[in-house]
Write a protein that holds these residues in place. Sequence first.
Motif, PDB file in Angstrom:
ATOM      1  N   LEU A   1      19.490  16.961 -13.306  1.00 21.06           N
ATOM      2  CA  LEU A   1      21.067  15.956 -13.339  1.00 21.06           C
ATOM      3  C   LEU A   1      20.874  14.684 -12.709  1.00 21.06           C
ATOM      4  O   LEU A   1      19.828  15.199 -11.487  1.00 21.06           O
ATOM      5  N   GLN A   2      21.562  13.972 -12.484  1.00 22.85           N
ATOM      6  CA  GLN A   2      21.714  13.222 -11.374  1.00 22.85           C
ATOM      7  C   GLN A   2      22.495  12.978 -10.819  1.00 22.85           C
ATOM      8  O   GLN A   2      23.257  14.154 -10.393  1.00 22.85           O
ATOM      9  N   GLY A   3      22.530  12.139  -9.195  1.00 20.12           N
ATOM     10  CA  GLY A   3      23.425  12.063  -8.442  1.00 20.12           C
ATOM     11  C   GLY A   3      22.631  13.665  -7.125  1.00 20.12           C
ATOM     12  O   GLY A   3      21.306  13.402  -7.300  1.00 20.12           O
ATOM     13  N   LYS A   4      23.053  14.668  -6.938  1.00 18.57           N
ATOM     14  CA  LYS A   4      22.910  15.695  -6.168  1.00 18.57           C
ATOM     15  C   LYS A   4      22.554  16.436  -7.019  1.00 18.57           C
ATOM     16  O   LYS A   4      23.140  17.705  -6.520  1.00 18.57           O
ATOM     17  N   GLY A   5      23.079  16.898  -8.442  1.00 19.14           N
ATOM     18  CA  GLY A   5      23.107  17.769  -9.032  1.00 19.14           C
ATOM     19  C   GLY A   5      22.427  18.854  -9.165  1.00 19.14           C
ATOM     20  O   GLY A   5      22.389  20.260  -9.551  1.00 19.14           O
ATOM     21  N   GLY A   6      21.604  18.786  -9.045  1.00 14.28           N
ATOM     22  CA  GLY A   6      20.240  20.131  -9.381  1.00 14.28           C
ATOM     23  C   GLY A   6      20.039  20.335 -10.352  1.00 14.28           C
ATOM     24  O   GLY A   6      19.441  19.114 -11.436  1.00 14.28           O
ATOM     25  N   LEU A   7      19.102  21.523 -10.846  1.00 10.15           N
ATOM     26  CA  LEU A   7      18.896  22.102 -11.751  1.00 10.15           C
ATOM     27  C   LEU A   7      19.251  23.266 -12.191  1.00 10.15           C
ATOM     28  O   LEU A   7      20.109  23.737 -11.735  1.00 10.15           O
ATOM     29  N   PHE A   8      19.500  23.206 -13.927  1.00 10.28           N
ATOM     30  CA  PHE A   8      19.979  24.794 -14.376  1.00 10.28           C
ATOM     31  C   PHE A   8      18.852  24.803 -15.487  1.00 10.28           C
ATOM     32  O   PHE A   8      18.615  23.833 -15.642  1.00 10.28           O
ATOM     33  N   VAL A   9      19.227  26.266 -15.597  1.00 11.00           N
ATOM     34  CA  VAL A   9      18.331  26.821 -16.400  1.00 11.00           C
ATOM     35  C   VAL A   9      18.877  27.966 -17.285  1.00 11.00           C
ATOM     36  O   VAL A   9      20.055  28.546 -16.701  1.00 11.00           O
ATOM     37  N   PHE A  10      19.167  27.702 -18.786  1.00  2.10           N
ATOM     38  CA  PHE A  10      19.981  28.201 -20.041  1.00  2.10           C
ATOM     39  C   PHE A  10      18.903  28.907 -20.166  1.00  2.10           C
ATOM     40  O   PHE A  10      17.342  29.134 -20.778  1.00  2.10           O
ATOM     41  N   ALA A  11      18.949  30.212 -21.001  1.00  2.00           N
ATOM     42  CA  ALA A  11      18.087  31.635 -21.259  1.00  2.00           C
ATOM     43  C   ALA A  11      18.481  31.472 -23.137  1.00  2.00           C
ATOM     44  O   ALA A  11      19.348  31.254 -23.046  1.00  2.00           O
ATOM     45  N   LEU A  12      17.621  30.696 -24.047  1.00  2.00           N
ATOM     46  CA  LEU A  12      18.111  30.431 -25.317  1.00  2.00           C
ATOM     47  C   LEU A  12      18.120  32.317 -26.165  1.00  2.00           C
ATOM     48  O   LEU A  12      17.051  32.464 -25.805  1.00  2.00           O
ATOM     49  N   PRO A  13      19.024  32.526 -27.318  1.00  2.00           N
ATOM     50  CA  PRO A  13      19.621  31.245 -27.933  1.00  2.00           C
ATOM     51  C   PRO A  13      21.196  31.276 -27.187  1.00  2.00           C
ATOM     52  O   PRO A  13      22.116  31.075 -27.797  1.00  2.00           O
ATOM     53  N   GLU A  14      21.208  32.696 -26.114  1.00  8.01           N
ATOM     54  CA  GLU A  14      22.378  32.421 -26.299  1.00  8.01           C
ATOM     55  C   GLU A  14      23.141  31.671 -24.804  1.00  8.01           C
ATOM     56  O   GLU A  14      24.346  31.483 -24.543  1.00  8.01           O
ATOM     57  N   PHE A  15      22.072  30.675 -24.849  1.00 10.07           N
ATOM     58  CA  PHE A  15      22.904  29.477 -23.424  1.00 10.07           C
ATOM     59  C   PHE A  15      23.468  30.030 -22.320  1.00 10.07           C
ATOM     60  O   PHE A  15      24.166  29.567 -22.307  1.00 10.07           O
ATOM     61  N   LYS A  16      23.052  30.876 -22.098  1.00 12.97           N
ATOM     62  CA  LYS A  16      23.875  31.740 -20.235  1.00 12.97           C
ATOM     63  C   LYS A  16      22.339  31.334 -19.639  1.00 12.97           C
ATOM     64  O   LYS A  16      21.303  31.151 -19.755  1.00 12.97           O
ATOM     65  N   VAL A  17      23.355  30.511 -18.323  1.00 18.74           N
ATOM     66  CA  VAL A  17      23.137  30.478 -17.220  1.00 18.74           C
ATOM     67  C   VAL A  17      21.518  31.688 -16.688  1.00 18.74           C
ATOM     68  O   VAL A  17      22.148  31.747 -16.079  1.00 18.74           O
ATOM     69  N   VAL A  18      20.563  30.608 -15.997  1.00 12.38           N
ATOM     70  CA  VAL A  18      19.706  31.865 -15.541  1.00 12.38           C
ATOM     71  C   VAL A  18      19.323  31.880 -14.497  1.00 12.38           C
ATOM     72  O   VAL A  18      18.533  32.561 -13.757  1.00 12.38           O
TER      73      VAL A  18
ATOM     74  N   ASP B   1      19.673  25.369  -9.040  1.00 12.37           N
ATOM     75  CA  ASP B   1      18.848  25.468  -7.866  1.00 12.37           C
ATOM     76  C   ASP B   1      20.309  23.683  -7.528  1.00 12.37           C
ATOM     77  O   ASP B   1      19.854  23.028  -8.003  1.00 12.37           O
ATOM     78  N   ALA B   2      20.624  23.998  -6.384  1.00 12.91           N
ATOM     79  CA  ALA B   2      21.789  22.767  -6.109  1.00 12.91           C
ATOM     80  C   ALA B   2      21.278  21.945  -4.869  1.00 12.91           C
ATOM     81  O   ALA B   2      22.174  21.175  -4.861  1.00 12.91           O
ATOM     82  N   ALA B   3      19.937  22.560  -4.627  1.00  9.45           N
ATOM     83  CA  ALA B   3      19.461  22.281  -2.796  1.00  9.45           C
ATOM     84  C   ALA B   3      18.362  20.825  -3.361  1.00  9.45           C
ATOM     85  O   ALA B   3      17.891  20.933  -3.273  1.00  9.45           O
ATOM     86  N   TYR B   4      18.993  20.366  -4.430  1.00  9.77           N
ATOM     87  CA  TYR B   4      18.336  18.636  -4.648  1.00  9.77           C
ATOM     88  C   TYR B   4      19.608  17.912  -3.648  1.00  9.77           C
ATOM     89  O   TYR B   4      20.203  17.754  -3.672  1.00  9.77           O
ATOM     90  N   GLY B   5      18.085  16.574  -2.512  1.00 11.68           N
ATOM     91  CA  GLY B   5      19.264  15.576  -1.891  1.00 11.68           C
ATOM     92  C   GLY B   5      19.464  13.768  -3.195  1.00 11.68           C
ATOM     93  O   GLY B   5      19.532  13.254  -2.415  1.00 11.68           O
ATOM     94  N   ASP B   6      19.093  14.307  -4.156  1.00 15.20           N
ATOM     95  CA  ASP B   6      18.967  12.880  -5.383  1.00 15.20           C
ATOM     96  C   ASP B   6      18.646  13.570  -6.703  1.00 15.20           C
ATOM     97  O   ASP B   6      18.460  14.436  -6.852  1.00 15.20           O
ATOM     98  N   LYS B   7      18.284  12.998  -7.027  1.00 18.42           N
ATOM     99  CA  LYS B   7      18.380  13.304  -8.763  1.00 18.42           C
ATOM    100  C   LYS B   7      17.838  13.086  -8.920  1.00 18.42           C
ATOM    101  O   LYS B   7      16.103  12.745  -8.643  1.00 18.42           O
ATOM    102  N   VAL B   8      17.415  14.349 -10.491  1.00 17.82           N
ATOM    103  CA  VAL B   8      16.075  14.470 -10.889  1.00 17.82           C
ATOM    104  C   VAL B   8      15.544  13.832 -11.418  1.00 17.82           C
ATOM    105  O   VAL B   8      16.528  13.241 -13.026  1.00 17.82           O
ATOM    106  N   ILE B   9      14.006  13.232 -11.973  1.00 18.70           N
ATOM    107  CA  ILE B   9      13.688  12.608 -12.365  1.00 18.70           C
ATOM    108  C   ILE B   9      12.604  12.883 -13.116  1.00 18.70           C
ATOM    109  O   ILE B   9      13.164  12.429 -14.641  1.00 18.70           O
ATOM    110  N   GLU B  10      12.205  13.962 -13.348  1.00 21.01           N
ATOM    111  CA  GLU B  10      11.217  15.001 -14.556  1.00 21.01           C
ATOM    112  C   GLU B  10      11.215  15.774 -13.973  1.00 21.01           C
ATOM    113  O   GLU B  10      11.360  16.837 -12.884  1.00 21.01           O
ATOM    114  N   LEU B  11      11.238  16.874 -15.258  1.00 22.58           N
ATOM    115  CA  LEU B  11      10.733  18.920 -15.532  1.00 22.58           C
ATOM    116  C   LEU B  11      10.204  18.758 -16.362  1.00 22.58           C
ATOM    117  O   LEU B  11       9.947  18.169 -17.333  1.00 22.58           O
ATOM    118  N   ASP B  12       9.065  19.609 -15.937  1.00 20.25           N
ATOM    119  CA  ASP B  12       8.252  20.123 -17.533  1.00 20.25           C
ATOM    120  C   ASP B  12       8.033  21.336 -17.484  1.00 20.25           C
ATOM    121  O   ASP B  12       7.300  22.095 -16.100  1.00 20.25           O
TER     122      ASP B  12
END
Length: 193
Positions: free
Chosen positions: A112-129, A132-143
Motif C-alpha cells: 500500500l501507499q501512505g503508511k498502509g503496509g503489506l497484506f498477503v492473501f491465500a488463494l483461492p479463498e482470498f483469506k488474509v494470511v 505488516d502495518a509497521a511501515y513508515g512510508d509507502k511500499v514501492i516494490e515487492l516480489d
Amino acid sequence: RKLAVDQTGSRAVTVADDKTLRVWRLPEIELMATHRVPANPGNEGQLFAVAIAPEGNTIAAGGWTGWDWESRGSVYLIDAVTGTLLRRLSGFPNVIGSLAYSPDGRYLAVGLQGKGGLFVFALPEFKVVARDAAYGDKVIELDFDRAGNLAVSSLDGFIRVYTAEFKLHARKRLAAGGRGAGGDQQLVEGDGV
C-alpha cells in the motif's frame, strides 16, 4: 506506471494513470486488448500496480481504486482476455502501490501507499494470511522468489524480507540518501532484525 510479464514471456500487461490496463503480445509488442476498471472523473480508476497470476489468465490491478467511493483501497481481479471483473478485494487502509503473485499461485501480496503496509492473501479463498502495518512510508516494490520468500522495498528506507511462512526474516535500512527504490544504495544493519 507498472508492467508485468506472464511466466511464459508471451504476454505483458501495463497500467497507467490514464486508467487503462493494456494487454500486449510478446515478443511482438502487439496490443491485444485495452481494459478499464470502474472509474470517476479525477483520480478514481488510476492504476499504479499490476500482476499476472501464474496461470496467465487473471490480472490483479490496483491504484486509486475504490478510494473515492469508500475511502478504502481496492484490488480488481480481471480476466486477461475479456476484461471481465472477476472479483474485487476491498477495505485496504490506503491506495494500492504494488502487487505480486507467488510463483506457485498460492498467494497475492498487496503493498500500500501512505503508511498502509503489506497484506498477503491465500488463494483461492482470498483469506488474509499475513499483515505488516509497521511501515513508515509507502511500499514501492515487492516480489517473491522461487522458494516463496517475499522481498519488499519501501520509501521508509527499509528493505524487508519475509520467509515463505511470512515471518519477517530481515529488515535492513538503506545507507543515508537511500529511499528504498532503485539506485546503487548500500545496505546497512536495521533495527536488530
